[in-house]
Design a protein around this motif. Structure first.
Motif, short mmCIF file in Angstrom:
data_model
loop_
_atom_site.label_atom_id
_atom_site.label_comp_id
_atom_site.label_asym_id
_atom_site.label_seq_id
_atom_site.Cartn_x
_atom_site.Cartn_y
_atom_site.Cartn_z
N THR A 1 -1.34 -11.14 31.66
CA THR A 1 -1.49 -12.39 30.94
C THR A 1 -1.37 -13.63 31.69
O THR A 1 -1.99 -14.42 31.63
N ASN A 2 -0.57 -13.53 32.94
CA ASN A 2 -0.57 -14.76 33.65
C ASN A 2 -1.06 -14.31 35.09
O ASN A 2 -0.67 -13.14 35.46
N ARG B 1 -4.29 -13.50 44.82
CA ARG B 1 -3.81 -13.82 43.57
C ARG B 1 -4.76 -12.83 42.53
O ARG B 1 -5.89 -12.89 42.66
N LEU B 2 -3.84 -12.50 41.81
CA LEU B 2 -4.47 -11.54 40.58
C LEU B 2 -4.39 -12.45 39.31
O LEU B 2 -3.38 -12.70 38.84
N ALA B 3 -5.41 -12.73 38.57
CA ALA B 3 -5.75 -13.58 37.52
C ALA B 3 -6.31 -12.47 36.28
O ALA B 3 -7.12 -11.71 36.78
N PRO B 4 -5.76 -13.09 34.88
CA PRO B 4 -6.67 -12.29 33.92
C PRO B 4 -8.06 -12.52 34.03
O PRO B 4 -8.35 -13.55 34.24
N ALA C 1 2.12 -6.24 38.20
CA ALA C 1 1.43 -6.36 36.91
C ALA C 1 1.87 -5.43 35.86
O ALA C 1 1.77 -5.55 34.62
N VAL C 2 2.34 -4.15 36.21
CA VAL C 2 2.95 -3.15 35.36
C VAL C 2 4.12 -2.93 35.39
O VAL C 2 4.58 -1.89 35.08
N GLY C 3 4.80 -3.70 36.05
CA GLY C 3 6.27 -3.85 36.04
C GLY C 3 6.94 -2.65 36.98
O GLY C 3 8.15 -2.32 36.95
N LEU C 4 6.16 -2.64 38.14
CA LEU C 4 6.68 -1.70 39.18
C LEU C 4 7.04 -2.34 40.31
O LEU C 4 6.48 -2.68 41.31
#
Ligand code: KG4
Ligand code: ZN
Length: 368
Positions: A7-8, A28-31, A331-334
């Motif tokens: 999302t961000n 940078r990883l963006a949607p 991004a996946v909470g790891l």
């Protein structure tokens, strides 16, 4: 784990110190946008190790300590990013030379603690596995051949934390064979690129070399017999034509094995992904070799796979791949705790390594 929609945007600093390169990068990883590499700085220690014909762990660790803060600062400056803009700090936590790994990981922990940002302890092999995504849209899943000085593995890559090993070397990595054979031919370490130049116009059929596992079932590799036979022969040759022909024969033998074993892995992969697009990626320093790359490209075409190879700067060790793996994990909470440890051995697919160990205790273990 497959990535869920982001999302961000996430901005991550990556650090790589597992061998003889001190590297830092900001990604940078963006949607809904391609991965953006804001900076990627690599300081090679090759000159420090060249007199010894290989990497000396103590020299490597000391060299990392001396320049890591300057390299990290340069990566931030080139990216135009301040530390407050970072969403996480990623560092290689293994496998590799543990003295060096500890330097990068400790540096990342200190930054994470000081900034109150998450630490992501990245498996170096996962960095390589994801490296094609730095420069091209390569969706998951794909079949990866990771072929470098320290690694030779075939992996099914379905996302971060979701790599299945289909094959690995039971002794040396392909790059090590290039380096040792090249060394016996009098070429400076790392000898792969010089061996490729020497092989130009050589007669690859003149010196028969061991065929190792070719024709055997499974997708594992073995390069030590080929390496020893070619290096012994090299030590007896002095005429330029002889050296050129042996270099060509060694390169062809290495490429032949890589192609034959990868062909088997493609059959296994295609069975498991019958209804999907078939994608193949080759990464790692040896992917820079034109003969290897072209032979794999032909194989991919004949087996119905798309073919991707990251540009050389992302094939060889770099921190952009570590920052990307860190960002995808974040991004996946790891994220990881600050007590994450540096690991000299760390198989990417722990289950496969347990079920099919390729090394006895005390040997090189999962690095290769
Ligand atoms: O990926 P990398 O930089 O480091 C490791 O993680 O090992 O790979 C370095 C290896 C060395 O063994 C080097 O000789 C080999 O990749 N290499 C090549 C070529 N360029 C690099 N081998 C054959 N032909 C090349 N053109
Ligand atoms: Zn590597």
């Amino acid at each position: 784990m497959t990535a869920k929609p982001l999302t961000n945007p996430l901005t991550v600093l990556g650090l790589e110190t597992s061998c003889d390169e001190t590297a830092a990068a900001v990604v940078r990883l963006a949607p809904d946008a391609p991965v953006h590499v804001l900076s990627s700085v690599v300081a090679s220690q090759i000159a420090d190790h060249a007199p010894y014909g290989g990497v000396v762990p103590e020299i490597a660790a000391r060299a990392h300590v001396e320049i890591i803060d300057a390299i990290a600062q340069r990566a931030l400056t080139e990216a135009g990013v301040g530390v407050a803009d970072l969403d996480g700090i990623a560092a290689t936590a293994g496998p590799g030379l543990v003295g060096g790994v500890m330097v990068g990981l400790a540096f990342a922990k200190a930054m994470a603690l000081a900034l109150g940002r998450p630490l992501i302890a990245v498996n170096h092999l996962e960095g390589h596995a994801l490296s094609a995504r730095l420069s091209a849209q390569v969706p998951y899943p794909f079949l990866l051949l990771l072929v470098s000085g320290g690694h030779c593995q075939l992996l099914e890559v379905a996302g971060v934390g979701a790599c299945r090993r289909l094959g690995t070397t039971i002794d040396d990595a392909a790059g090590e064979a290039f380096d040792k054979i090249g060394g016996a031919l009098g070429l400076a370490y790392p000898a792969g690129p010089a061996l490729e130049r020497l092989a130009e116009g050589g007669d690859a059929a003149r010196f028969p070399l061991p065929r190792a596992l070719i024709g055997r079932k499974g997708c594992d590799f073995s390069f030590s017999g080929l390496k020893t036979a070619a290096a012994r022969l090299a030590a007896t040759l002095t005429a330029p034509d002889d050296r050129r022909d042996l270099a060509a024969a060694a390169q062809a033998a290495i490429a032949r094995q890589l192609v034959e074993r990868t062909g088997r892995a493609m059959a296994v992969y295609a069975d498991a992904h019958a209804e999907e697009a078939l994608r193949f990626v080759v990464a790692g320093g040896v992917a820079a070799n034109r003969a290897v790359r072209l032979a794999l490209q032909d194989l991919a075409q004949s087996e119905g796979f798309s073919f991707d190879a990251p540009p050389l700067a992302y094939c060889t060790d770099n921190a952009a791949m570590i920052a990307l793996a860190g960002a995808e994990r974040l991004a996946v909470g790891l994220a990881d705790d600050l007590d994450a440890v540096a690991r000299p051995r760390w198989p990417l697919d722990e289950a496969a390594a347990r079920e099919r160990p390729t090394h006895l205790a005390g040997r090189k273990g999962a690095k290769a």
